[in-house]
Design an enzyme around this catalytic site. Structure first.
Site, PDB file in Angstrom:
ATOM      1  N   HIS A 154       0.808  -1.225   0.000  1.00  9.80           N
ATOM      2  CA  HIS A 154       0.000   0.000   0.000  1.00  9.80           C
ATOM      3  C   HIS A 154       0.842   1.276   0.000  1.00  9.80           C
ATOM      4  O   HIS A 154       0.461   2.259  -0.600  1.00  9.80           O
ATOM      5  CB  HIS A 154      -0.984   0.011   1.178  1.00  9.80           C
ATOM      6  N   ASP A 184      -4.359   0.115   8.358  1.00 11.49           N
ATOM      7  CA  ASP A 184      -3.186   0.978   8.225  1.00 11.49           C
ATOM      8  C   ASP A 184      -3.138   2.033   9.330  1.00 11.49           C
ATOM      9  O   ASP A 184      -2.107   2.241   9.961  1.00 11.49           O
ATOM     10  CB  ASP A 184      -3.212   1.657   6.844  1.00 11.49           C
ATOM     11  N   HIS A 220      -5.915   3.935  -0.445  1.00 11.93           N
ATOM     12  CA  HIS A 220      -5.957   3.619   0.990  1.00 11.93           C
ATOM     13  C   HIS A 220      -6.065   4.857   1.875  1.00 11.93           C
ATOM     14  O   HIS A 220      -6.306   4.734   3.068  1.00 11.93           O
ATOM     15  CB  HIS A 220      -4.766   2.735   1.412  1.00 11.93           C
ATOM     16  N   HIS A 221      -5.896   6.067   1.294  1.00 13.97           N
ATOM     17  CA  HIS A 221      -6.094   7.285   2.087  1.00 13.97           C
ATOM     18  C   HIS A 221      -7.378   8.031   1.740  1.00 13.97           C
ATOM     19  O   HIS A 221      -7.586   9.165   2.153  1.00 13.97           O
ATOM     20  CB  HIS A 221      -4.886   8.217   1.969  1.00 13.97           C
ATOM     21  N   HIS A 249       2.345   9.797  -2.502  1.00 18.70           N
ATOM     22  CA  HIS A 249       2.753   8.387  -2.398  1.00 18.70           C
ATOM     23  C   HIS A 249       1.628   7.460  -2.864  1.00 18.70           C
ATOM     24  O   HIS A 249       1.879   6.331  -3.271  1.00 18.70           O
ATOM     25  CB  HIS A 249       3.237   8.028  -0.980  1.00 18.70           C
ATOM     26  N   LYS A 269       5.965   5.459  -1.289  1.00 19.74           N
ATOM     27  CA  LYS A 269       6.836   6.251  -0.406  1.00 19.74           C
ATOM     28  C   LYS A 269       8.302   6.205  -0.826  1.00 19.74           C
ATOM     29  O   LYS A 269       9.100   7.019  -0.366  1.00 19.74           O
ATOM     30  CB  LYS A 269       6.687   5.772   1.047  1.00 19.74           C
TER      31      LYS A 269
HETATM   32  P1  C2E Z   1       1.644   6.612   8.289  1.00 22.87           P
HETATM   33  O1  C2E Z   1       2.616   7.060   9.340  1.00 22.87           O
HETATM   34  O2  C2E Z   1       1.725   5.194   7.909  1.00 22.87           O
HETATM   35  O3  C2E Z   1       0.184   6.950   8.772  1.00 22.87           O
HETATM   36  C1  C2E Z   1      -0.926   6.446   8.099  1.00 22.87           C
HETATM   37  C2  C2E Z   1      -2.190   7.134   8.530  1.00 22.87           C
HETATM   38  O4  C2E Z   1      -2.424   6.873   9.908  1.00 22.87           O
HETATM   39  C3  C2E Z   1      -2.159   8.646   8.436  1.00 22.87           C
HETATM   40  O5  C2E Z   1      -2.444   9.028   7.115  1.00 22.87           O
HETATM   41  C4  C2E Z   1      -3.252   9.028   9.406  1.00 22.87           C
HETATM   42  O6  C2E Z   1      -4.524   8.821   8.827  1.00 22.87           O
HETATM   43  C5  C2E Z   1      -3.087   7.998  10.511  1.00 22.87           C
HETATM   44  N1  C2E Z   1      -2.247   8.548  11.582  1.00 22.87           N
HETATM   45  C6  C2E Z   1      -0.943   8.340  11.788  1.00 22.87           C
HETATM   46  N2  C2E Z   1      -0.526   8.986  12.895  1.00 22.87           N
HETATM   47  C7  C2E Z   1      -1.585   9.620  13.405  1.00 22.87           C
HETATM   48  C8  C2E Z   1      -1.807  10.447  14.562  1.00 22.87           C
HETATM   49  O7  C2E Z   1      -0.898  10.721  15.351  1.00 22.87           O
HETATM   50  N3  C2E Z   1      -3.078  10.917  14.766  1.00 22.87           N
HETATM   51  C9  C2E Z   1      -4.102  10.610  13.935  1.00 22.87           C
HETATM   52  N4  C2E Z   1      -5.317  11.097  14.187  1.00 22.87           N
HETATM   53  N5  C2E Z   1      -3.916   9.830  12.826  1.00 22.87           N
HETATM   54  C10 C2E Z   1      -2.686   9.347  12.568  1.00 22.87           C
HETATM   55  P2  C2E Z   1      -2.001  10.490   6.601  1.00 22.87           P
HETATM   56  O8  C2E Z   1      -2.267  11.530   7.665  1.00 22.87           O
HETATM   57  O9  C2E Z   1      -2.631  10.706   5.284  1.00 22.87           O
HETATM   58  O10 C2E Z   1      -0.441  10.394   6.431  1.00 22.87           O
HETATM   59  C11 C2E Z   1       0.149   9.614   5.432  1.00 22.87           C
HETATM   60  C12 C2E Z   1       1.598   9.464   5.683  1.00 22.87           C
HETATM   61  O11 C2E Z   1       2.209  10.762   5.710  1.00 22.87           O
HETATM   62  C13 C2E Z   1       1.928   8.851   7.028  1.00 22.87           C
HETATM   63  O12 C2E Z   1       1.885   7.445   6.962  1.00 22.87           O
HETATM   64  C14 C2E Z   1       3.331   9.407   7.265  1.00 22.87           C
HETATM   65  O13 C2E Z   1       4.307   8.672   6.557  1.00 22.87           O
HETATM   66  C15 C2E Z   1       3.240  10.789   6.670  1.00 22.87           C
HETATM   67  N6  C2E Z   1       2.909  11.791   7.705  1.00 22.87           N
HETATM   68  C16 C2E Z   1       1.678  12.199   8.090  1.00 22.87           C
HETATM   69  N7  C2E Z   1       1.782  13.156   9.031  1.00 22.87           N
HETATM   70  C17 C2E Z   1       3.102  13.373   9.261  1.00 22.87           C
HETATM   71  C18 C2E Z   1       3.866  14.229  10.126  1.00 22.87           C
HETATM   72  O14 C2E Z   1       3.315  15.050  10.901  1.00 22.87           O
HETATM   73  N8  C2E Z   1       5.216  14.148  10.073  1.00 22.87           N
HETATM   74  C19 C2E Z   1       5.841  13.262   9.247  1.00 22.87           C
HETATM   75  N9  C2E Z   1       7.208  13.205   9.258  1.00 22.87           N
HETATM   76  N10 C2E Z   1       5.158  12.420   8.411  1.00 22.87           N
HETATM   77  C20 C2E Z   1       3.824  12.476   8.417  1.00 22.87           C
HETATM   78 FE    FE Z   2      -0.093   5.507   3.066  1.00 20.06          FE
HETATM   79 FE    FE Z   3       0.977   2.628   5.941  1.00 18.03          FE
END
Ligand code: C2E
Ligand code: FE
Ligand code: FE
Ligand code: SIN
Ligand code: SIN
Ligand code: SIN
Length: 385
Positions: free
Chosen positions: A243, A327, A298-299, A272, A247
């Site tokens: 998925h 996820d 998936h998003h 991504h 990235k």
């Molecule tokens: P990921 O880390 O695999 O997170 C996948 C999804 O999990 C996120 O999609 C979000 O829907 C949820 N999620 C993860 N952490 C949190 C959290 O602390 N609180 C809440 N409410 N939900 C959370 P999203 O937001 O579309 O982000 C996609 C990807 O973008 C993430 O995959 C990560 O790789 C990156 N990302 C998102 N936010 C940040 C950030 O603040 N800093 C960094 N360095 N990367 C981020």
């Molecule tokens: Fe993703």
């Molecule tokens: Fe993921």
């Protein structure tokens, strides 16, 4: 090389005990082989061992008398799921060494024949093994790939004619076993490639590849709970690891940023999904088609506020709606460069709170219904390492 690869495959099937659908299928095949031979010979019981290098691995145990008397779980608990070294001490080992049928008409004389035989299982289950046939299973290349043992057979099985028939049907069984192991090898190789590909992306922002294994299993559990047919659930198991493959194209300074992303950075991050979709574009297999849909969608969010297309509700493909929940749950309970891990129950509460908003209510229900199984999975892997 030269050594058959399926031995490594079995190593992993038996050793790691990954709950792969292919393992289930292989096991079904092995059970069928034993059942058919029991029916054919009128044996009371049968077991099957698979050879792995110097070892025999115990795979199947059936016994129609015991199964009528005791629950299956009770029987299986009594039997050690073991592997043992191939030597002339055990009947099955001698069968491999000699490459021929070992027939024992009277098991009370088994020690006189030079074998050691463990009677504790018989004793515990209130059973008596009176006679036994151990039959080598040879691949078409002539290699011994397993041993079939039949117990308590009618006398005619021990005649020349009887043994000739047993040999002929066992040859048939050996061919399906050989094919089954090869098919299993192909599936495992395919899955292995998938995990490796997915790890390319994972390696960039995580310390372990456990994430993809856990979330793919959770995705499968959800699919199963939603009563999708086993083939579709299996497809999701195989397809979901890819998925986040997109990235690979996200710069490290964004991916690894130990803080909240700016709006601009997040716009890049969002790509991504579309990049993943492109990587998996124009594939011929069902598996990669499903993987592409998952990578792309998936998003998406159930209320239409997700990305990349802002699809809403049922317009989001089912497999993407399933993976979205798995996820996010995994992301929440895991350590990320930008966040600390959440306690699983907090993550569960969050998932439930997003019912109808981020997530499909039915998928959330299935997630909640499989939560015990999910927690079990997480407790058996080190989420924070
Ligand atoms: P990921 O880390 O695999 O997170 C996948 C999804 O999990 C996120 O999609 C979000 O829907 C949820 N999620 C993860 N952490 C949190 C959290 O602390 N609180 C809440 N409410 N939900 C959370 P999203 O937001 O579309 O982000 C996609 C990807 O973008 C993430 O995959 C990560 O790789 C990156 N990302 C998102 N936010 C940040 C950030 O603040 N800093 C960094 N360095 N990367 C981020
Ligand atoms: Fe993703
Ligand atoms: Fe993921
Ligand atoms: C599977 O392993 O079930 C998927 C087969 C495929 O579509 O390639
Ligand atoms: C697409 O939007 O790229 C195709 C839609 C789909 O594969 O379901
Ligand atoms: C994971 O990728 O979820 C495990 C490794 C980590 O959390 O850093």
């Amino acid at each position: 090389m030269g050594k058959p690869k399926y031995q490594d495959i079995l190593d992993r099937l038996v050793g790691i005990g990954l709950l792969l659908a292919s393992e289930k299928n292989l096991h079904k095949l092995l059970e069928k082989i034993v059942e058919e031979e029991m029916n054919f010979t009128n044996a009371e019981g049968g077991s099957l061992y698979i050879r792995r290098g110097k070892y025999l691995i115990f795979m199947v145990f059936r016994n129609r008398i015991l199964e009528n008397k005791l629950p299956r779980d009770t029987i299986l608990k009594r039997i050690k799921k073991s592997k043992f070294e191939i030597n002339e001490k055990s009947i099955a080992g001698a069968c491999v060494k000699r490459g021929e049928i070992i027939s024992i008409r009277d098991m009370s004389r088994v020690e006189e024949l030079g074998f050691s035989y463990d009677r504790s299982i018989d004793r515990e289950l209130g059973y008596e093994t009176k006679s036994l046939l151990a039959i080598p299973l040879k691949s078409p290349e002539g290699e011994i790939i397993g041993v079939l043992q039949l117990i308590n057979l009618p006398q005619e099985s021990f005649t020349e004619e009887g043994l000739r028939l047993v040999r002929a049907t066992a040859a048939q069984a050996a061919i399906s076993l050989s094919n089954g192991l090869l098919l299993d090898e192909l599936k495992k190789a395919q899955l292995d490639t998938i995990y490796r590909l997915a790890k390319v992306a994972e390696f960039k922002d995580r310390e372990t590849g456990d994430h993809i294994k856990r979330m793919s299993r959770v995705s499968m559990y959800i699919a199963e709970t939603l009563k999708h047919d086993p083939d579709f659930s299996e497809l999701i198991l195989y397809a979901s690891p890819m998925h986040d493959i997109g990235k690979v194209a996200i710069p490290d300074h964004i991916l690894l940023k130990p803080a909240k992303l700016t709006e601009e950075e997040f716009e890049i991050m969002k790509t991504h999904t579309t990049i993943g979709g492109e990587i998996l574009e124009n594939a011929d297999t069902e598996l990669l088609k499903v993987a592409r849909v998952i990578a792309l969608y998936h998003h998406e969010k159930f209320d239409g506020t997700g990305y990349p297309e802002g699809l809403k509700g049922e317009n989001i493909p089912t497999e993407a709606r399933i993976v979205a929940v798995a996820d996010v749950f995994d992301a929440l309970v895991s350590k990320r460069p930008y966040k600390a891990p959440w306690p699983p129950d907090e993550a569960l509460k969050y998932i439930v709170s997003q019912k109808g908003k981020h997530f499909d209510p039915e998928v959330v229900k299935a997630f909640v219904d499989s939560y015990e199984k999910i927690i079990d999975l997480y407790e058996h892997s080190d989420i924070r390492s």
